[in-house]
Design a protein around this motif. Structure first.
Motif, PDB file in Angstrom:
ATOM      1  N   SER A 380       0.900  -1.126  -0.147  1.00 35.15           N
ATOM      2  CA  SER A 380       0.003  -0.067  -0.013  1.00 35.15           C
ATOM      3  C   SER A 380       0.908   1.305   0.103  1.00 35.15           C
ATOM      4  O   SER A 380       1.696   1.312   0.850  1.00 35.15           O
ATOM      5  CB  SER A 380      -0.901  -0.108   1.432  1.00 35.15           C
ATOM      6  OG  SER A 380      -1.575   1.160   1.408  1.00 35.15           O
ATOM      7  N   GLY A 382       1.156   5.455  -0.353  1.00 33.68           N
ATOM      8  CA  GLY A 382       0.441   6.644  -0.018  1.00 33.68           C
ATOM      9  C   GLY A 382       1.128   7.812   0.017  1.00 33.68           C
ATOM     10  O   GLY A 382       2.347   7.885   0.121  1.00 33.68           O
ATOM     11  N   ASN A 417      -3.720   6.937  -2.484  1.00 34.31           N
ATOM     12  CA  ASN A 417      -3.184   5.665  -2.172  1.00 34.31           C
ATOM     13  C   ASN A 417      -3.422   4.721  -3.247  1.00 34.31           C
ATOM     14  O   ASN A 417      -4.589   4.454  -3.868  1.00 34.31           O
ATOM     15  CB  ASN A 417      -4.062   5.231  -0.530  1.00 34.31           C
ATOM     16  CG  ASN A 417      -3.593   3.883  -0.245  1.00 34.31           C
ATOM     17  OD1 ASN A 417      -3.988   2.853  -0.650  1.00 34.31           O
ATOM     18  ND2 ASN A 417      -2.479   3.987   0.467  1.00 34.31           N
ATOM     19  N   SER A 419      -3.140   0.218  -3.651  1.00 31.11           N
ATOM     20  CA  SER A 419      -2.880  -0.831  -2.895  1.00 31.11           C
ATOM     21  C   SER A 419      -3.150  -1.931  -3.770  1.00 31.11           C
ATOM     22  O   SER A 419      -4.048  -2.056  -4.529  1.00 31.11           O
ATOM     23  CB  SER A 419      -3.698  -0.863  -1.534  1.00 31.11           C
ATOM     24  OG  SER A 419      -4.960  -0.806  -1.915  1.00 31.11           O
TER      25      SER A 419
END
Length: 817
Positions: A380, A382, A417, A419
Motif C-alpha cells: 500500500s 500513499g 493511495n 494498494s
C-alpha cells in the motif's frame, strides 16, 4: 636510618615524597616505578638509606596509580619494588587472636582484604593470606590469593558467594580457583554449600564475574509431559557477540521422540535502531513411532522485527510473523493461546520538514490460526498533503496566523493511495463431480477462495474556519475517487466437476461531499464561597453540523446522503479556596457529560438516530466512574414471534414517554497503595538484561519478582452493561480485583481474579506468594481453575549472575510438569 615523627608528617604528602626520594637517590626511579607513589602514616615513617627500605606505622596508606592500600603496618623495599602489609594484634581482645588494621587493597574498583598482603609495583603481582575480596556482586575468600598481573587471581581453598552475610547462606568452595577480573571464575572441582552443608559437586565449573550480558550455556529445566514423556526444557547456549547483538539457541528434548528448536537473534544501537529474528520449529509425537495410530504434528513460527529512526523525517518499522495454523496449540502460555490470529506489518515513511507533504509504504498480513484464512496488502503506497493555506503569506505563517483575512483561512489537503490486496478464504463446497471410476458425491469439501484486488483511491478537500463573534463556522467541500479492479478465483461444483471459476470486475466511485459545522462555548459560574468552595464553573460546548454527499461517478446508482448532527458537551469544574492567600486554589474536575443525536434527511422514515449519552467523573483520587447509554425515540412493534422492528412512530405520541433505553453501561474502578518503605527495594534487578522480545516459552509463565518496598496495593473494578433490544435482554456484570500485601517484611501475598455476577462464575483467579530469603527468592504461583489452570514453584538465587541456579516445580492442565 632516618625516622620521621608524627609532627614531621604534618607537611604535605608531596613534600614527604620529595624528601624521601632525595634521601634515597630517587629510589622510585631506580626501582623501575614510573609514576608518583604517595604514602602516609599517623604514627611514624622509618626510612633506611642503606637498604632502601621504608616502614609505615599506624593507619598507613599507599597510593600508586589505580591502587590504594591501607594497613596498620606497611614495609616497602624500593630496591626490588615490593611491599608487605599486615595487621597487628588487637589488644582489646583478651584471647589475642583478633587483628586490627589488616590490609585492604582497592584496585580499579575491586577490594581485597586479608591478614597479610604482598605486592610488586613493577609486575603488579601480589599475594594475600587468608583473604576476602569483593568483585562486582560477588565475594571471594581464600587461604591464599595470588594476584598475577592486572587481571588474574589464583585462589587456594577458595570460597565464592553473592551473600553479604559474615556467615553466608550459601557459597561455592573449590581448592583451586582462577579469577579473571571482569570476566569469569574457573574452579576445579566445585562444591556448593547451603548453610555449610554440601548439596552437589561438579568436576569443573565456570562462573561469570561481571554483571550484564555474557555468553554461556543455558542450563535446562527438567520436566515431564503426560503425552510426550520426560524432557529437558530450553537446553542451549547464549552468545553475547558484542555490545550490539546477541544470539540465544535452545532446544526441548523429549524421551518419547518429540523435540523442538528455538532461536532468538537481537541487535540494537542506542537511539538509532533495534531489531531481531526469532523462531521455533517443533515436531511432536504422541504414541510410539512404530505405531500406525501414532499422532505426529509439526508446527513452526518465525518473527522478524526492526525499528529504525533513519533521520528526523524518515522511519522504518517491521514486525512480521509467519506461523503454522497449529502453532498456538503447542503451548500453555496464556498470551500465546489467546492470540489465535497473527497480524504483521512493515512500514517506511518519509516527510519533508517545513512542508505538509509525506509519503509512506506499507505491507501487511493477517493470518487466522483457527481456519487458515489469510488477508494481505502488498503493498500500500500513499501520498499525503496535510492541510495547508495557499493564500497565506510566509510572514503570517511564521507568526502563527493572527489577524488573518477570511481568504487566508482557506485550507486545502490532498491524499492518494494505491494498494494491491489478496485474500485467501476457506469455504465449503458440496455437489457431484465425475471421476475416472464413476460418480462421486462431494459432501462438505473445504476449499479456498482467492480474491485479488487493485485499488486506487484519492481525494481532496477545501475548508475554512472563520470566527464570527462567539461562533466558529467551518464550511468544507471534498471529492473522493476510488477505482477498483477485482480478480476472484472461486471453487465451483455446479456442473458436477470441482473447478476453479474466475470472476473479474471493474468498478469506480466518485463522491462529492460538502457541509458546514458551527460551534461555540457557553460558561456559567457560581461563587458560593462556602465549605472551602471558591467557585463552580459549567462549560457547555454545543455544535451543529450539516453534511451532504452524492455519487457523481458510479457503476451502481446509490441515493444521496444528507444528514445533520447535534452534539452537546458539559464540563463541571470546581475551584477550592486556598488557605494561603498568595497561592491559587486547587482545580477539580467534577463531571463530564456528552450527548449527541443525528437526523437523516435522505431516509424515507426513522430519520432520527438513537440518542447517545456518555459520562465520566472522579471522586478525588479514590474512585473513577464512567459509562454510556443509548435511547431510541421510535416505537418497537412485534412482526412475528421473537421478531421486532422499529416503526415510524414516536414514543412520545404513542406511549407518552420521550424515549426507551436500548443500552446502558457503567464502570467503577479504584486503585490504592501504601507509601513506599524507605530502605527497601524491589527484588527486580535493573542491571539484568531484558528478556528476548519473542520468547517461545511454552513450558510455563515467567514469574515476576515482587516489590517488597510497597507494603500493600489494591485495585478493584466493577462493570455492568445491558442491551434492551427485544427479543433479547442481554446483561453482563463483572467484578475484578487485585490485592498484594506484605504479611511481614519478607513475605508478600498477591491475589487477583474476578467474578461473573450474571453467570455466577469465577474468572481466572490467581494466587502468588513470595518470600525474600536474603540472597534467595521463593515464588509460588497458582491458577486453581479454568482452561489454563497451572501451578509453579521456584526457589532461586537473586543475583543476576547466578539466576539460573534454582529449583522449580510446575504443572498444568495439559499434563506438562
Amino acid at each position: 636510618m632516618l625516622s620521621f615523627s608524627v609532627d614531621t608528617l604534618t607537611q604535605s604528602i608531596n613534600s614527604i615524597k620529595t624528601d624521601s626520594s632525595a634521601a634515597s637517590g630517587d629510589s622510585s626511579s631506580s626501582s623501575g616505578i614510573d609514576t608518583l607513589v604517595i604514602y602516609s602514616a599517623s604514627d611514624s615513617i622509618v626510612y633506611a638509606l642503606e637498604t632502601k627500605t621504608m616502614s609505615l606505622f599506624s593507619k598507613s596508606e599507599i597510593k600508586y596509580q589505580e591502587m590504594d592500600l591501607t594497613s596498620e603496618v606497611i614495609n616497602i623495599n624500593w630496591d626490588n619494588s615490593t611491599l608487605n602489609a599486615y595487621g597487628v594484634i588487637d589488644t582489646a581482645d583478651t584471647s589475642g587472636k583478633s587483628l586490627r588494621g589488616t590490609p585492604v587493597m582497592k584496585d580499579r574498583g575491586e577490594a581485597y582484604e586479608g591478614k597479610q598482603l604482598g605486592y610488586n609495583f613493577k609486575t603488579k603481582r601480589g599475594r594475600i593470606v587468608v583473604a576476602d575480596t569483593k568483585m562486582d556482586e560477588g565475594f571471594y575468600h581464600g587461604e591464599n590469593i595470588k594476584k598475577m598481573g592486572k587481571d588474574v587471581l589464583f585462589v587456594a581453598d577458595g570460597r565464592y558467594t553473592t551473600c553479604d552475610k559474615k556467615d553466608p547462606d550459601y557459597y561455592f568452595y573449590s581448592p583451586k580457583m582462577k579469577v579473571t577480573m571482569q570476566d569469569k571464575v574457573f574452579a576445579e572441582p566445585i562444591y556448593m554449600y547451603i548453610s555449610d552443608v554440601p548439596v552437589f559437586w561438579f568436576p569443573v565449573a565456570v562462573f561469570p564475574n561481571k554483571g550484564g550480558r555474557r555468553s554461556g550455556i543455558i542450563p535446562p529445566a527438567i520436566a515431564e509431559d503426560a503425552k510426550h514423556g520426560r524432557l529437558l526444557k530450553r537446553l542451549g547456549y547464549y552468545w553475547a557477540m558484542n555490545d550490539y547483538m546477541d544470539l540465544t539457541a535452545t532446544s526441548d528434548l523429549y524421551t518419547k521422540g518429540s523435540w523442538a528448536l528455538q532461536s532468538n537473534f537481537q541487535y540494537s544501537l542506542r537511539d538509532q535502531f533495534r531489531g531481531g529474528l526469532s523462531g521455533e520449529y517443533r515436531k511432536m509425537l504422541e504414541g510410539e513411532s512404530s505405531d500406525p495410530s501414532a499422532i505426529k504434528a509439526t508446527s513452526y513460527n518465525f518473527n522478524i522485527f526492526h525499528n529504525q529512526q533513519i533521520d528526523p523525517t524518515s522511519r522504518f518499522d517491521v514486525n512480521f510473523t509467519f506461523a503454522s495454523n497449529n502453532s498456538y496449540r503447542n503451548t500453555i502460555n496464556l498470551n500465546q493461546a489467546l492470540n489465535q490470529a497473527i497480524v504483521s506489518n512493515a512500514t517506511i515513511s518519509k516527510s519533508w520538514e517545513g512542508t505538509p507533504n509525506s509519503v509512506s509504504m506499507n505491507i501487511s498480513r493477517r493470518q487466522d490460526l483457527i481456519n487458515g484464512n489469510i488477508s494481505e496488502t502488498m503493498p500500500s503506497v500513499g501520498f499525503n498533503h496535510s492541510q495547508s493555506y495557499p493564500f497565506r503569506s510566509s510572514k503570517k505563517k511564521s507568526s502563527g496566523g493572527t489577524d488573518l483575512s477570511w481568504y487566508e483561512m482557506v485550507g486545502v489537503s490532498y491524499r492518494s493511495n494505491f494498494s494491491i490486496n489478496r485474500a485467501k478464504t476457506q469455504q465449503t463446497v458440496s455437489g457431484i463431480y465425475r471421476s475416472m471410476n464413476g460418480i462421486d458425491t462431494l459432501t462438505n469439501v473445504k476449499d479456498y477462495r482467492l480474491n485479488r484486488s487493485y485499488n486506487l483511491s484519492q481525494g481532496t478537500s477545501i475548508n475554512i474556519s472563520p470566527k464570527l463573534g462567539y461562533f466558529t463556522i467551518s464550511p468544507y467541500m471534498s471529492y473522493s475517487d476510488d477505482r477498483t479492479f477485482v480478480n476472484n478465483s472461486i471453487p465451483d461444483s455446479s456442473n458436477g466437476v470441482l473447478i476453479s471459476r474466475t470472476e473479474k470486475q471493474w468498478s469506480r466511485r466518485g463522491v462529492l461531499s460538502t457541509g458546514v459545522s458551527m460551534g461555540t462555548k457557553l460558561y456559567g459560574i457560581v461563587q458560593p464561597q462556602l465549605a472551602g468552595i471558591a467557585a463552580i464553573r459549567h462549560t457547555m460546548t454545543p455544535s451543529l453540523s450539516f453534511s451532504y454527499s452524492k455519487e457523481i461517478v458510479s457503476d451502481i446508482s446509490r441515493p444521496k446522503q444528507m444528514t445533520a448532527n447535534f452534539n452537546l458537551g458539559n464540563n463541571f469544574e470546581m475551584k477550592t479556596t486556598s488557605a494561603d492567600e498568595e497561592k491559587e486554589g486547587e482545580k477539580i474536575q467534577l463531571l463530564n457529560v456528552g450527548t449527541g443525536i443525528s437526523y437523516d434527511f435522505s431516509a424515507d422514515s426513522l430519520n432520527f438516530s438513537p440518542f447517545s449519552l456518555n459520562y465520566r467523573t472522579s471522586i478525588g483520587t479514590l474512585l473513577d466512574v464512567g459509562g454510556q447509554a443509548g435511547f431510541d425515540l421510535y416505537k418497537l412493534e412485534q412482526v412475528s414471534p421473537g421478531r421486532y422492528n422499529r416503526v415510524n412512530k414516536f414514543l412520545i405520541s404513542e406511549e407518552g414517554r420521550l424515549a426507551r433505553m436500548t443500552n446502558f453501561s457503567i464502570s467503577l474502578s479504584t486503585s490504592l497503595s501504601g507509601e513506599r518503605i524507605k530502605g527497601l527495594t524491589s527484588s527486580k534487578d535493573s542491571s539484568a538484561p531484558p528478556p528476548p522480545v519473542n520468547s517461545y516459552n511454552g513450558m510455563r509463565r515467567e514469574m515476576e519478582d515482587p516489590d517488597f518496598s510497597i507494603p500493600w496495593n489494591l485495585s478493584m473494578s466493577w462493570d455492568y452493561a445491558e442491551s434492551k433490544i427485544p427479543p433479547g435482554h442481554n446483561r453482563s456484570s463483572n467484578i475484578r480485583g487485585n490485592l498484594d500485601f506484605n504479611l511481614t517484611k519478607n513475605w508478600k501475598f498477591a491475589v487477583s481474579g474476578g467474578y461473573d455476577i450474571v453467570n455466577k462464575e469465577i474468572v481466572v483467579p490467581s494466587i502468588n506468594i513470595s518470600r525474600d530469603l536474603h540472597c534467595w527468592l521463593l515464588n509460588f504461583s497458582w491458577v486453581p481453575v479454568g482452561t489454563y489452570r497451572y501451578y509453579a514453584f521456584e526457589i532461586r538465587l537473586k543475583s543476576p549472575q547466578l539466576q539460573d541456579i534454582k529449583i522449580t516445580k510446575s504443572g498444568s492442565a495439559s499434563g506438562i510438569y
